[in-house]
Scaffold this motif. Sequence first.
Motif: not given
Length: 580
Positions: A164-179
Amino acid sequence: SVKDIEKALSREPELNQNAITVLEKRYLKRDNNGKPSEKPIDMFRRVALNIAEADKLYDKNANILASAKEFYEQMVTLRFLPNSPTLMNAGRELQQLAACFVLPVEDSLEGIFEAVKNTALIHKSGGGTGFSFSRLRPKDDVVKTTRGVSSGPVSFMTVFDAATETIKQGGTRRGANMGILRVDHPDIMDFIYAKEDKTKLTNFNLSVGLTEKFMQAVLEDKEYDLINPKTKSVAGQLRAKDVFDKMVQLAWEGGDPGIVYLDRINAENPTPKEGEMESTNPCGEQPLLPYESCNLGSINLGRFVKDGQIDWADLEKTITVAVHFLDNVIDMNKYPIPEIDRQTKRNRKIGLGLMGWADMLAMLCIPYNSDEATKLAEDVMQFIRDKGREKSAALAEIRGDFPTFKDSVYPAKGFKNMRNATITTVAPTGTISIIAGCSSGIEPFFAIAFYRQVMDNNKLVEVSPVFKDIAKREGFLTDELLDQVAETGAVHDIESVPEKWQKAFVTAHDITPFWHTKMQAAFQKFTDNAVSKTVNFPNEATVEDVRRTYLLSYNLGCKGTTIYRDGSRTGQVLNVGTKD
Ligand code: UDP
């Protein structure tokens, strides 16, 4: 033709400066130089036209422009907004429109990394993902092929976090996760402590999945069994009260973990034959089956108060258009993988909710922390659910029931038709409430004047426009008053504000956890999915206060609880007042 479209969709969006800033930063199309190549009005046209296209699937001669105009009018007058991915992606290459996903995590290396890959695809498009890690064998369990030992769910969660940390640079917004981990998983204590170090798992919200058995054991102070999910055998016992107390303690320290009542969620599963719900989306408002997604949309309640009264007829119109809109979104969505496409279209869940609840209460001069407010919450939510169901049933007559309708809980409850397995969800509306310039979700005012940190550190000053309007109308608006409000962020104890308005503009910090919880429960009563709500505690609240709130939320029928004690985490998004 373009001319007809421009003529039909011509009303100027009623956006304030904060809203325009947010849209320019992330929502509008950009040219090759990264400059916005569309205006907000173009965005609303793009979304309205794109979503209306789905009508053609059911009627070749459908008047797309007529539907687009209805959708457009609701959005530009800020009566209704869909969730961010729809605003960002509809009518564009990505075309991924849903905010909420739940992915299964199988107990195999292939399964785990398949889920990581799918997470990346979802985050790229602005969606958030929820996972249950409960199927993973516990740490130190045998791995047959390598004769090694498993590293366990908590360790694998860090892989998702890093992705997630890596993807959020390129995406439209930071994807959040629920565990989520079930409370009877052998690694539950590791999970509860997983975010004690606040530099860990920063892209995750964690919730412990509580069972009825566990809650009974807490209440009776008994031990309960831990179950190895791989072998299904009992792997030990813990004293329920000890586990509960640890959860409470850690939530008090830093907000994590939250709790979700898994058995309760499944007791209300509208499609039990389709499988069990193991997880919710990141902010907790949307329990879903594995591979299910859901698109959300929210009605801005402040828009429906006219002369101190609720305009129910106008509200009904918006609900009707919103359900049509959200059902269309399901068809227009380009899903990241075929499994999600398939599962989502079997149950066709939508999540219609609201925002601007605190605005509405203030306009009606009703204090948030009152029985009158919780009663109105029930009435409003019941109205949204009932009218929403009526529209869903009407759509079903033309478009057909959702495919699993016959096997769902609805026929036994006397429903003849239903287009959507769920209608209502109360989302946090973190960004769309900024676009609408309203209070977020069902939260009380955090403050009457505050700085808000938008996305990447852009600080914006906001004074509640609702407060300014009322102060002006009631004749107590002065520059001195605005300065006073800006300094403390609150209006109580400001003598120039009449007492009833001091009460109507009560802020989160002056509302006890009891009332926060009562409000959540009032909305939950008429919400098919769940309710996003943070129960705010003052810094000096005790661990016992948190414990009591957890038990209250359980007793009042909430589906989960998220708490936050002021000052317990650094990098808080909202700060009261401007003094520091
Ligand atoms: N969400 C996300 N990342 C974010 C904000 C939201 O993945 O930065 C997802 C998440 O599933 C959350 C849902 O979107 O539960 C709805 O959040 P919210 O209502 O705040 O979204 P908005 O539509 O206002 O942007």
